[in-house]
Write an enzyme that holds these catalytic residues in place. Structure first.
Site, short mmCIF file in Angstrom:
data_model
loop_
_atom_site.label_atom_id
_atom_site.label_comp_id
_atom_site.label_asym_id
_atom_site.label_seq_id
_atom_site.Cartn_x
_atom_site.Cartn_y
_atom_site.Cartn_z
N LYS A 51 0.84 -1.21 0.00
CA LYS A 51 0.00 0.00 0.00
C LYS A 51 0.87 1.26 0.00
O LYS A 51 0.38 2.37 0.03
CB LYS A 51 -0.88 0.02 1.26
CG LYS A 51 -2.06 -0.93 1.21
CD LYS A 51 -2.66 -1.17 2.58
CE LYS A 51 -3.43 -0.04 3.14
NZ LYS A 51 -4.10 -0.41 4.42
N LYS A 53 2.82 2.12 2.48
CA LYS A 53 2.86 2.65 3.85
C LYS A 53 3.80 1.79 4.68
O LYS A 53 3.68 0.57 4.66
CB LYS A 53 1.48 2.52 4.52
CG LYS A 53 0.40 3.42 4.01
CD LYS A 53 -0.88 3.13 4.84
CE LYS A 53 -1.82 4.29 4.81
NZ LYS A 53 -2.99 4.10 5.66
N1 C2G Z 1 -10.23 7.13 9.28
C1 C2G Z 1 -11.13 8.09 9.75
N2 C2G Z 1 -10.66 9.29 10.18
C2 C2G Z 1 -9.32 9.55 10.17
C3 C2G Z 1 -8.41 8.57 9.71
C4 C2G Z 1 -8.88 7.36 9.27
O1 C2G Z 1 -12.36 7.86 9.76
N3 C2G Z 1 -8.88 10.77 10.61
C5 C2G Z 1 -10.78 5.85 8.81
C6 C2G Z 1 -10.46 5.55 7.35
O2 C2G Z 1 -11.43 6.15 6.50
C7 C2G Z 1 -10.54 4.03 7.31
C8 C2G Z 1 -10.08 3.62 8.74
O3 C2G Z 1 -10.19 4.80 9.55
O4 C2G Z 1 -11.88 3.59 7.11
C9 C2G Z 1 -8.63 3.13 8.76
O5 C2G Z 1 -7.83 4.14 8.18
P1 C2G Z 1 -6.28 3.75 7.83
O6 C2G Z 1 -5.69 3.08 8.98
O7 C2G Z 1 -5.67 4.98 7.24
O8 C2G Z 1 -6.48 2.64 6.71
P2 C2G Z 1 -6.41 2.83 5.13
O9 C2G Z 1 -5.05 3.22 4.72
O10 C2G Z 1 -7.56 3.69 4.75
O11 C2G Z 1 -6.61 1.31 4.63
O12 C2G Z 1 -8.46 -2.17 2.01
C10 C2G Z 1 -8.72 -0.95 2.68
C11 C2G Z 1 -7.47 -0.41 3.32
O13 C2G Z 1 -6.86 -1.36 4.14
C12 C2G Z 1 -7.82 0.85 4.11
#
Ligand code: C2G
Length: 142
Positions: A51, A53
């Site tokens: 990803k 990351k």
């Molecule tokens: N999120 C949120 N508010 C934030 C940060 C994140 O609501 N300030 C939500 C994101 O929208 C997501 C969840 O928290 O639904 C997890 O976010 P991340 O850990 O950044 O994951 P991501 O990189 O979005 O990976 O297959 C899908 C991926 O694995 C999603």
């Protein structure tokens, strides 16, 4: 599963959940209002690299943070982008919920379960927190 309802509503969501923060917690709290059991697929350390990351916390720490959040019942590894359909079928998922930054990206899954996007918490992200920590560590080294 903690829930002993005869037909519990089972929810699922996916994410890295690195440096577990208020944005993650708020989302999980709101997701849990739509389901009795919440399953989270947290990205494996290897999948995070795919990803683009590099997570600060490894998978075990991120899994523990999720389970300690009081909203999550089970955590499994997300290893690839296209495992969601099989996960939904395997766990008999009723609802798939993600933060709104993913709005529309997973609509194809509504062939298998309800799909919902909840508003993302502004102003906070694991990336921002990582940058702050790195900057502070560099400052302390000077
Ligand atoms: N999120 C949120 N508010 C934030 C940060 C994140 O609501 N300030 C939500 C994101 O929208 C997501 C969840 O928290 O639904 C997890 O976010 P991340 O850990 O950044 O994951 P991501 O990189 O979005 O990976 O297959 C899908 C991926 O694995 C999603």
């Amino acid at each position: 599963m903690k829930n002993n309802k005869p037909n519990p509503v089972i929810g699922i969501t996916y994410g890295t959940y690195d440096l577990f923060h208020i944005g993650h917690k708020r989302l999980l709290r709101r997701i849990k209002k739509y389901c009795d059991v919440l399953i989270v697929y947290a990205s494996s350390d290897e999948f995070n690299l795919i990803k683009g990351k590099k997570s600060f916390d490894n998978f075990e720490i991120r899994k523990r943070n999720l389970l300690n959040s009081n909203y999550v019942d089970e955590v499994y590894k997300e290893e690839k982008w296209d495992q969601k359909k099989q996960d939904i079928l395997r766990h008999n998922i009723n609802i798939f919920i993600m933060g709104s930054d993913w709005k529309g990206k997973f609509d194809d899954l509504n062939e298998y379960c309800e799909v919902k996007y909840l508003k993302r918490t502004p102003f906070i992200s694991s990336t921002k927190l990582k940058k702050k920590i790195t900057k502070k560590n560099e400052k302390n080294k000077l």
